[in-house]
Design a protein around this motif. Structure first.
Motif, PDB file in Angstrom:
ATOM      1  N   GLU A 193      41.132  42.748  51.280  1.00 51.98           N
ATOM      2  CA  GLU A 193      39.987  42.038  50.700  1.00 51.98           C
ATOM      3  C   GLU A 193      39.187  42.960  49.778  1.00 51.98           C
ATOM      4  O   GLU A 193      38.806  42.577  48.675  1.00 51.98           O
ATOM      5  N   GLU A 235      47.332  47.740  40.846  1.00 52.74           N
ATOM      6  CA  GLU A 235      48.521  46.893  41.003  1.00 52.74           C
ATOM      7  C   GLU A 235      49.586  47.624  41.809  1.00 52.74           C
ATOM      8  O   GLU A 235      50.283  47.016  42.633  1.00 52.74           O
ATOM      9  N   ARG A 277      51.793  43.234  48.753  1.00 56.07           N
ATOM     10  CA  ARG A 277      51.020  42.061  48.307  1.00 56.07           C
ATOM     11  C   ARG A 277      51.109  41.932  46.797  1.00 56.07           C
ATOM     12  O   ARG A 277      51.224  42.919  46.077  1.00 56.07           O
ATOM     13  N   GLU A 278      51.021  40.696  46.347  1.00 50.13           N
ATOM     14  CA  GLU A 278      50.907  40.442  44.917  1.00 50.13           C
ATOM     15  C   GLU A 278      49.476  40.785  44.499  1.00 50.13           C
ATOM     16  O   GLU A 278      48.539  40.481  45.242  1.00 50.13           O
ATOM     17  N   ALA A 300      39.673  38.825  43.659  1.00 49.75           N
ATOM     18  CA  ALA A 300      38.698  37.983  44.362  1.00 49.75           C
ATOM     19  C   ALA A 300      37.348  38.224  43.688  1.00 49.75           C
ATOM     20  O   ALA A 300      36.891  39.364  43.573  1.00 49.75           O
ATOM     21  N   TYR A 320      39.759  45.111  42.306  1.00 48.99           N
ATOM     22  CA  TYR A 320      40.683  44.689  41.246  1.00 48.99           C
ATOM     23  C   TYR A 320      39.960  43.731  40.295  1.00 48.99           C
ATOM     24  O   TYR A 320      40.047  43.869  39.073  1.00 48.99           O
ATOM     25  N   TYR A 321      39.232  42.792  40.860  1.00 48.92           N
ATOM     26  CA  TYR A 321      38.432  41.869  40.050  1.00 48.92           C
ATOM     27  C   TYR A 321      37.386  42.639  39.247  1.00 48.92           C
ATOM     28  O   TYR A 321      37.210  42.412  38.048  1.00 48.92           O
ATOM     29  N   PHE A 372      48.559  47.407  45.473  1.00 47.92           N
ATOM     30  CA  PHE A 372      48.946  46.106  46.029  1.00 47.92           C
ATOM     31  C   PHE A 372      50.429  46.127  46.407  1.00 47.92           C
ATOM     32  O   PHE A 372      50.809  45.656  47.482  1.00 47.92           O
ATOM     33  N   GLN A 377      41.097  43.441  46.585  1.00 46.12           N
ATOM     34  CA  GLN A 377      40.985  42.282  45.699  1.00 46.12           C
ATOM     35  C   GLN A 377      39.655  42.293  44.942  1.00 46.12           C
ATOM     36  O   GLN A 377      39.606  41.949  43.756  1.00 46.12           O
ATOM     37  N   GLU A 392      46.004  40.336  43.386  1.00 45.79           N
ATOM     38  CA  GLU A 392      45.155  39.140  43.368  1.00 45.79           C
ATOM     39  C   GLU A 392      43.703  39.589  43.302  1.00 45.79           C
ATOM     40  O   GLU A 392      43.277  40.477  44.044  1.00 45.79           O
TER      41      GLU A 392
END
Length: 163
Positions: A12, A59, A67-68, A72, A18-19, A62, A15, A70
């Protein structure tokens, strides 16, 4: 996503950062284009390139956890971007906007450092040594960017801000 263990919490957080990095790519372009001082605009351009590298490294993290990639949405970064947009709408002087841009950059760097500072020990605890190293590298580069902005802020000529 239900958060039940350290891996879930790690993913989490991953994510969200990454966002954050993706959103800051555009925001750094805006900071660059609205900065009238050449050295400041160059600092934002250089950090934008570095931020693209951070996205690519994330990336890889991930991938390391199977995990891909993604993203959030993170309301903190959205709030910082909105604050900048609202300030620009006030049509400040070039000097005032340059100083505001320095502060906006510093705020985002502090936030990113906090994100990486939380994720790195979780990666260590999960036995993701390479991911932890990658996250720590991103964090060190964010600290370097913060230091550069702090230096620019210390040298800022407040006489450039019109009364």
């Amino acid at each position: 996503m239900t958060v039940e263990n350290t891996e879930d919490l790690f993913v989490e957080g991953l994510q969200h950062v990454y966002y954050t990095e993706q959103r800051l790519l555009d925001a750094l372009g805006e900071l660059e284009s609205t900065s009238s001082e050449e050295e400041l605009a160059e600092a934002f351009a250089e950090h934008r390139e570095e931020t693209q590298t951070h996205v690519e490294r994330l990336e890889g993290v991930f991938e390391a956890v199977g995990r891909e990639p993604e993203a959030a949405e993170d309301p903190v970064v959205e709030g910082m971007i909105e604050a900048h947009e609202e300030f620009v709408e006030k049509e400040p002087s070039e000097g005032a906007l340059d100083r505001f841009n320095i502060a906006a950059g510093q705020k985002s760097e502090h936030y990113e450092i906090a994100c990486y500072g939380n994720l790195t020990p979780m990666a260590d605890q999960l036995g993701l040594d390479e991911a932890a190293d990658t996250l720590e590298r991103n964090m060190r580069e964010e600290q370097d960017a913060l230091d550069e902005l702090a230096t620019l802020g210390e040298r800022f000529d407040y006489g450039r801000i019109e009364a």
